[in-house]
Design an enzyme around this catalytic site. Structure first.
Site, PDB file in Angstrom:
ATOM      1  N   SER A   1      -1.178  36.949  17.446  1.00 32.40           N
ATOM      2  CA  SER A   1      -0.679  38.321  17.407  1.00 32.40           C
ATOM      3  C   SER A   1      -1.506  39.134  16.428  1.00 32.40           C
ATOM      4  O   SER A   1      -2.077  38.592  15.473  1.00 32.40           O
ATOM      5  CB  SER A   1       0.785  38.324  16.956  1.00 32.40           C
ATOM      6  OG  SER A   1       1.229  39.644  16.676  1.00 32.40           O
TER       7      SER A   1
ATOM      8  N   TYR B   1       6.053  35.728   9.631  1.00 31.42           N
ATOM      9  CA  TYR B   1       5.535  35.772  11.002  1.00 31.42           C
ATOM     10  C   TYR B   1       4.014  35.903  10.992  1.00 31.42           C
ATOM     11  O   TYR B   1       3.310  35.181  11.716  1.00 31.42           O
ATOM     12  CB  TYR B   1       6.167  36.941  11.766  1.00 31.42           C
ATOM     13  CG  TYR B   1       5.720  37.038  13.210  1.00 31.42           C
ATOM     14  CD1 TYR B   1       6.024  36.035  14.124  1.00 31.42           C
ATOM     15  CD2 TYR B   1       5.002  38.144  13.662  1.00 31.42           C
ATOM     16  CE1 TYR B   1       5.614  36.128  15.454  1.00 31.42           C
ATOM     17  CE2 TYR B   1       4.604  38.240  14.989  1.00 31.42           C
ATOM     18  CZ  TYR B   1       4.912  37.225  15.884  1.00 31.42           C
ATOM     19  OH  TYR B   1       4.510  37.309  17.193  1.00 31.42           O
TER      20      TYR B   1
END
Length: 313
Positions: free
Chosen positions: A161, A187
């Site tokens: 990501s 994350y």
């Protein structure tokens, strides 16, 4: 270190998975897609099945997985769509999946993940996002390495990501034991770990003909955002530089996944990070995309590999 030429393709942010694999014949090849019961995963699996691959959906919820498999079989005409249980946060489940696999595996798509969760730890004391997004997939790919090697020219696509730009891997405090927990930092760290895995796995597994690349699918609204409230979603849209109507569809998001997983354009390519169906440029401060230098750092990749292997020992 040798300078390598950036890889570009005819495809763009607007391309769909079906367009990327148009004319590609995956007959006789076997694929596994984790987290394939919804969102990006189901569309990735659908595109691979459309191109003729036998596909196994590796999912936590078998009921949802079976519904997804039925949907894919109906839409593609490919009946070789299977479902198997996999919980990446449960190392027993990961080991069982790998042990049950028989025969070669040509394509592994490490797609499943969790994002911006509240502070949670696994029974081992590992931070949950790092444990699920990185450690679980590391263990899965390692367990399936003999099957990947047996395939000859196997591919592993690791869904990372742009959130990797939020955080490098903190080797001194992987599990937030001393620093304050922040869901987006955790994350981001897990997504950086995904890229570093691709770098080191390509180096270590080159003799087996296994190529591993990481990718950013794009800004897509899926179940991944279930822990993110409305206000935070608005901040995400602002940060991405794209209003909601400019976010990708899941079919567009899956395009970069299948490019990395199966396109002949990437034969023999490994250890790189792709976005919008092309190899990413180096990130520059203030831009929403690109790849951070720390995510491609060979020394960090080797260090993370060794630490993860010790965690699993």
């Amino acid at each position: 270190m040798a300078v390598t030429e950036r890889i570009t393709t005819p495809f763009t942010a607007e391309s769909t998975a079906a367009q990327v694999l148009a004319g590609v014949d995956l007959g006789g090849r076997r694929s596994v897609v984790t987290g394939a019961s919804s969102g990006l995963g189901i569309e990735t699996a659908r595109a691979l099945a459309s191109a003729g691959s036998e596909v196994t959906l590796a999912v936590r919820d078998l009921g949802a997985g079976r519904r997804a498999a039925d949907d894919i079989a109906a839409s593609t005409g490919n009946k070789a769509v299977h479902v198997a249980a996999l919980d990446l946060a449960d190392l027993g489940s990961v080991a069982a999946f790998a042990a049950a696999w028989a025969g070669p595996l040509h394509i592994l798509v490490n797609n499943a993940g969790i994002m911006a969760t509240p502070r949670m730890n696994t029974p081992q004391g590992w931070e949950l996002q790092f444990a699920t997004n990185h450690v679980g997939h590391f263990a899965l790919a390692g367990g399936l390495r003999p099957a990947l090697a047996a395939a000859g020219g196997a591919r592993v696509a690791v869904v990372s990501s742009a959130a990797h730009l939020r955080a490098a891997v903190d080797f001194d405090d992987l599990h937030f034991e001393r620093r304050p927990y922040h869901p987006w930092v955790a994350y981001g760290q897990s997504k950086t770990a995904n890229v570093l895995f691709a770098v080191e796995a390509t180096r270590r597994w080159a003799e087996d003909g296994i190529a591993v690349n990481a990718l950013m699918p794009g800004a897509i609204s899926t179940n991944l955002q279930r822990h993110v409230d409305t206000a935070e979603m608005e901040r995400l849209r602002a940060r991405s530089g794209a209003p909601e109507q400019q976010w990708k569809s899941v079919e567009q998001g899956a395009a970069t996944s299948v490019l990395v997983a199966a396109s002949p354009l990437l034969d023999g390519v490994g250890g790189r990070y792709f976005e919008d169906c092309n190899e990413a440029l180096a990130h520059t401060p203030g831009s929403p995309g690109g790849v951070a230098a720390y995510a491609l750092d060979p020394a960090a990749a080797e260090q993370l590999w060794d630490i993860t292997a010790r965690m699993l020992a």
